[in-house]
Design a protein around this motif. Structure first.
Motif, PDB file in Angstrom:
ATOM      1  N   GLN A  78       0.822  -1.205   0.000  1.00 55.93           N
ATOM      2  CA  GLN A  78       0.000   0.000   0.000  1.00 55.93           C
ATOM      3  C   GLN A  78       0.862   1.263   0.000  1.00 55.93           C
ATOM      4  O   GLN A  78       0.535   2.239  -0.693  1.00 55.93           O
ATOM      5  CB  GLN A  78      -0.936  -0.004   1.220  1.00 55.93           C
ATOM      6  CG  GLN A  78      -1.986   1.085   1.220  1.00 55.93           C
ATOM      7  CD  GLN A  78      -2.968   0.939   0.062  1.00 55.93           C
ATOM      8  OE1 GLN A  78      -3.287  -0.170  -0.339  1.00 55.93           O
ATOM      9  NE2 GLN A  78      -3.423   2.057  -0.481  1.00 55.93           N
ATOM     10  N   ILE A  79       1.964   1.250   0.761  1.00 55.88           N
ATOM     11  CA  ILE A  79       2.862   2.406   0.806  1.00 55.88           C
ATOM     12  C   ILE A  79       3.471   2.649  -0.567  1.00 55.88           C
ATOM     13  O   ILE A  79       3.576   3.793  -1.027  1.00 55.88           O
ATOM     14  CB  ILE A  79       3.971   2.199   1.851  1.00 55.88           C
ATOM     15  CG1 ILE A  79       3.375   2.143   3.263  1.00 55.88           C
ATOM     16  CG2 ILE A  79       5.017   3.313   1.766  1.00 55.88           C
ATOM     17  CD1 ILE A  79       2.705   3.399   3.711  1.00 55.88           C
ATOM     18  N   TYR A  80       3.870   1.585  -1.227  1.00 61.20           N
ATOM     19  CA  TYR A  80       4.446   1.725  -2.580  1.00 61.20           C
ATOM     20  C   TYR A  80       3.436   2.375  -3.526  1.00 61.20           C
ATOM     21  O   TYR A  80       3.780   3.269  -4.316  1.00 61.20           O
ATOM     22  CB  TYR A  80       4.867   0.348  -3.117  1.00 61.20           C
ATOM     23  CG  TYR A  80       5.205   0.369  -4.584  1.00 61.20           C
ATOM     24  CD1 TYR A  80       6.361   1.000  -5.048  1.00 61.20           C
ATOM     25  CD2 TYR A  80       4.343  -0.219  -5.517  1.00 61.20           C
ATOM     26  CE1 TYR A  80       6.653   1.040  -6.415  1.00 61.20           C
ATOM     27  CE2 TYR A  80       4.624  -0.183  -6.871  1.00 61.20           C
ATOM     28  CZ  TYR A  80       5.782   0.449  -7.312  1.00 61.20           C
ATOM     29  OH  TYR A  80       6.062   0.492  -8.659  1.00 61.20           O
ATOM     30  N   LYS A  81       2.169   1.941  -3.450  1.00 56.64           N
ATOM     31  CA  LYS A  81       1.137   2.527  -4.304  1.00 56.64           C
ATOM     32  C   LYS A  81       0.955   4.018  -4.010  1.00 56.64           C
ATOM     33  O   LYS A  81       0.815   4.837  -4.934  1.00 56.64           O
ATOM     34  CB  LYS A  81      -0.185   1.790  -4.106  1.00 56.64           C
ATOM     35  CG  LYS A  81      -0.192   0.358  -4.605  1.00 56.64           C
ATOM     36  CD  LYS A  81      -1.530  -0.309  -4.341  1.00 56.64           C
ATOM     37  CE  LYS A  81      -1.503  -1.765  -4.805  1.00 56.64           C
ATOM     38  NZ  LYS A  81      -2.810  -2.445  -4.495  1.00 56.64           N
ATOM     39  N   GLU A  82       0.955   4.362  -2.713  1.00 54.11           N
ATOM     40  CA  GLU A  82       0.768   5.760  -2.338  1.00 54.11           C
ATOM     41  C   GLU A  82       1.946   6.609  -2.817  1.00 54.11           C
ATOM     42  O   GLU A  82       1.765   7.735  -3.300  1.00 54.11           O
ATOM     43  CB  GLU A  82       0.614   5.879  -0.810  1.00 54.11           C
ATOM     44  CG  GLU A  82      -0.668   5.286  -0.265  1.00 54.11           C
ATOM     45  CD  GLU A  82      -1.890   6.046  -0.740  1.00 54.11           C
ATOM     46  OE1 GLU A  82      -1.773   7.253  -1.018  1.00 54.11           O
ATOM     47  OE2 GLU A  82      -2.961   5.415  -0.854  1.00 54.11           O
ATOM     48  N   VAL A  83       3.157   6.081  -2.676  1.00 56.99           N
ATOM     49  CA  VAL A  83       4.350   6.826  -3.092  1.00 56.99           C
ATOM     50  C   VAL A  83       4.330   7.044  -4.599  1.00 56.99           C
ATOM     51  O   VAL A  83       4.540   8.167  -5.104  1.00 56.99           O
ATOM     52  CB  VAL A  83       5.641   6.086  -2.674  1.00 56.99           C
ATOM     53  CG1 VAL A  83       6.873   6.725  -3.322  1.00 56.99           C
ATOM     54  CG2 VAL A  83       5.783   6.102  -1.158  1.00 56.99           C
ATOM     55  N   ASN A  84       4.084   5.986  -5.356  1.00 53.81           N
ATOM     56  CA  ASN A  84       4.103   6.099  -6.808  1.00 53.81           C
ATOM     57  C   ASN A  84       2.935   6.920  -7.356  1.00 53.81           C
ATOM     58  O   ASN A  84       2.983   7.413  -8.476  1.00 53.81           O
ATOM     59  CB  ASN A  84       4.089   4.709  -7.450  1.00 53.81           C
ATOM     60  CG  ASN A  84       5.458   4.354  -7.998  1.00 53.81           C
ATOM     61  OD1 ASN A  84       6.459   4.970  -7.640  1.00 53.81           O
ATOM     62  ND2 ASN A  84       5.508   3.366  -8.874  1.00 53.81           N
TER      63      ASN A  84
END
Length: 501
Positions: A382-388
């Motif tokens: 989820q963090i990766y999705k938010e960052v990207n």
């Protein structure tokens, strides 16, 4: 070989060190014995007792349970700034609730049947009016003389019984007076409930709702009374809790076993940290420092152990909640630090990004300590999705596949016991929180915030202030007991070391 002058100087310096240390020891012992100004509540304890446990009767067990219950209620009122009495409702499908509903329905059906007779029967209605009168009188303050007289005049039970005998009782008129009086006495939050009562015309439904609203008004009055008495309770609760605890100790003299072990572990931890590097014997440790360390250790307590200190049992659930919040904040700060290191400092300035990460992390790891590895897998995705998603919106380059692997791998590795970032953040959090225990009263912003904790500063301040209040009250109540324990733990070895010289 040192000359005689060097030897003389060294000997003189050692003697001075011993003299200074003896003076420090005497000062601390004197403070503990006479009431340490840096540790309120510590005073000279009474004679120590080492009586063996004795068998107690069932009556004593019940009395002790009642005393502990009363002490816990008083403690909760003082400690919990949001304390309120609330109406307890049984679970929707519970047996207790079904039985209650059946009994109440039978009662109101009986009232309906009496009022439907020709001529109407008012025996049950008169009993209800008597209960309503008593409820209204219980809501009055001492200065409500005029209202008391009005209630007594209109709800004159002898007159009402005479009117009922002659079939001249006007229940709707009495109900109107009752509702008007309730409107005068109720809190503003009940105005809508009173408005609904005025729209009811069917007698049984009206009385049923009158009793329901009166119950709410009684709770409102109880909470008003608690709030008004709270300043007085805060002054009296220390002596009250201490006296009740002493009564408990009188029945179980060895009931401080876990408290002693808790303080002993804290004392050994502090002593190891401040031991004299010159080999002049064990360092002298302040009782205040030991108790502060003991409270910090409660934030890392093994939740599965039953060996919880007796003197903090009433706050166990509150401290465990703080412990859980600290654990979650440690994860949140660690994840944010890892994300910042991987994606660059730019994400810290993205609008709402930090709050979004805190929300996502908190939701996914809340209550999942046993499945933390699985939770962090979901968190990393989820963090990766938010960052990207956030980076391109602000004109930054999305993460590469290599950066993605690093980010997810570092987040998932936070579960490891020896994870450097998590341990570092944990130590910084405990160091910051410990600063709140050293203040006379919890205050915000009086000590520096360690690096990496800025995103969770508000939450940490709230926890620190709560922990400081708990420690302050606990120390005031149980200071005499801590005094006796710490005198033995801290000064027995020191005395022996000093006497041998």
């Amino acid at each position: 070989m040192p000359n005689s002058e060097d030897t003389s100087n060294t000997s003189s310096k050692d003697q001075q060190d011993q003299k200074d240390r003896r003076s420090q020891l005497n000062d601390i012992k004197s403070n503990v014995g006479n009431g340490d100004p840096t540790m309120p509540g510590l005073c000279k304890p009474g004679p120590s007792r080492s009586n063996p446990p004795r068998l107690i009767s069932m009556t004593e067990v019940l009395e002790t349970a009642r005393d502990v219950s009363n002490m816990a209620i008083a403690h909760e009122i003082v400690i919990n700034s949001n304390f309120q009495i609330q109406k307890v409702e049984s679970p929707q499908n519970s047996l207790e609730r079904r039985v209650k509903e059946i009994v109440h329905k039978a009662f109101w059906d009986s009232l309906q049947a009496q009022l439907s007779e020709t001529p109407p029967q008012f025996s049950q209605a008169i009993k209800l009016l008597q209960e309503v009168k008593e409820s209204l009188l219980s809501l009055l303050l001492p200065g409500h003389t005029r209202l008391r007289a009005q209630i007594g005049e209109v709800l004159d039970m002898e007159l009402i019984e005479q009117q009922a005998k002659h079939n001249a009782l006007d229940i709707q008129r009495l109900a109107g007076f009752i509702i008007g009086m309730m409107a005068t006495l109720c809190a503003p939050v009940r105005d809508e409930e009173i408005k609904k009562l005025k729209g009811l015309t069917e007698t049984v439904s009206l009385f049923r709702e009158i009793f329901r609203v009166l119950d709410l008004m009684k709770i409102d009055m109880a909470n008003f009374t608690v709030k008004a008495l709270k300043p007085h309770l805060q002054q009296e609760s220390i002596q009250y809790e201490r006296s009740k605890f002493q009564e408990f100790l009188n029945k179980q003299p060895n009931a401080l076993e876990h408290t002693t072990a808790w303080l002993k572990a804290a004392a050994e931890e502090i002593t190891n940290l401040v031991s004299s590097p010159r080999g002049n014997g064990p360092a002298v440790v302040s009782p205040t420092v030991v108790l502060n360390q003991g409270f910090m250790n409660l934030l890392r307590w093994d939740k599965d152990t039953d060996m919880y200190p007796e003197t903090v049992l009433m706050d166990r659930s509150r401290l465990q909640e703080l412990q859980q919040r600290v654990d979650q904040l440690t994860l949140v700060a660690s994840i944010l630090l890892v994300t910042s290191n991987t994606a660059g400092a730019a994400i810290g300035g993205l609008p709402g990004f930090v709050d979004k990460v805190k929300q996502v992390t908190g939701a996914l790891v809340n209550g999942l300590n046993d499945k933390l590895e699985e939770a962090l897998v979901a968190v990393s995705d989820q963090i990766y999705k938010e960052v990207n998603r956030a980076l391109p919106e602000q004109g930054y380059t999305p993460l590469t596949s290599e950066q993605e692997a690093i980010l997810k791998g570092q987040i998932r590795s936070i579960t490891q016991r020896d994870n450097v970032i998590r341990n570092l953040i944990g130590e910084r959090i405990h160091s910051y929180l410990k600063g709140f225990l050293s203040l006379p009263a919890p205050r915000n912003g009086l000590h520096a915030l360690p690096g990496g904790l800025a995103p969770i500063q508000a939450e940490l301040k709230e926890i620190g202030c709560t922990l400081g209040r708990l420690l302050h009250h606990n120390r005031m109540v149980f200071g005499p007991y801590y005094s006796g324990i710490l005198m033995k733990l801290l000064f027995r070895e020191s005395d022996a070391g000093m006497d041998s010289r």
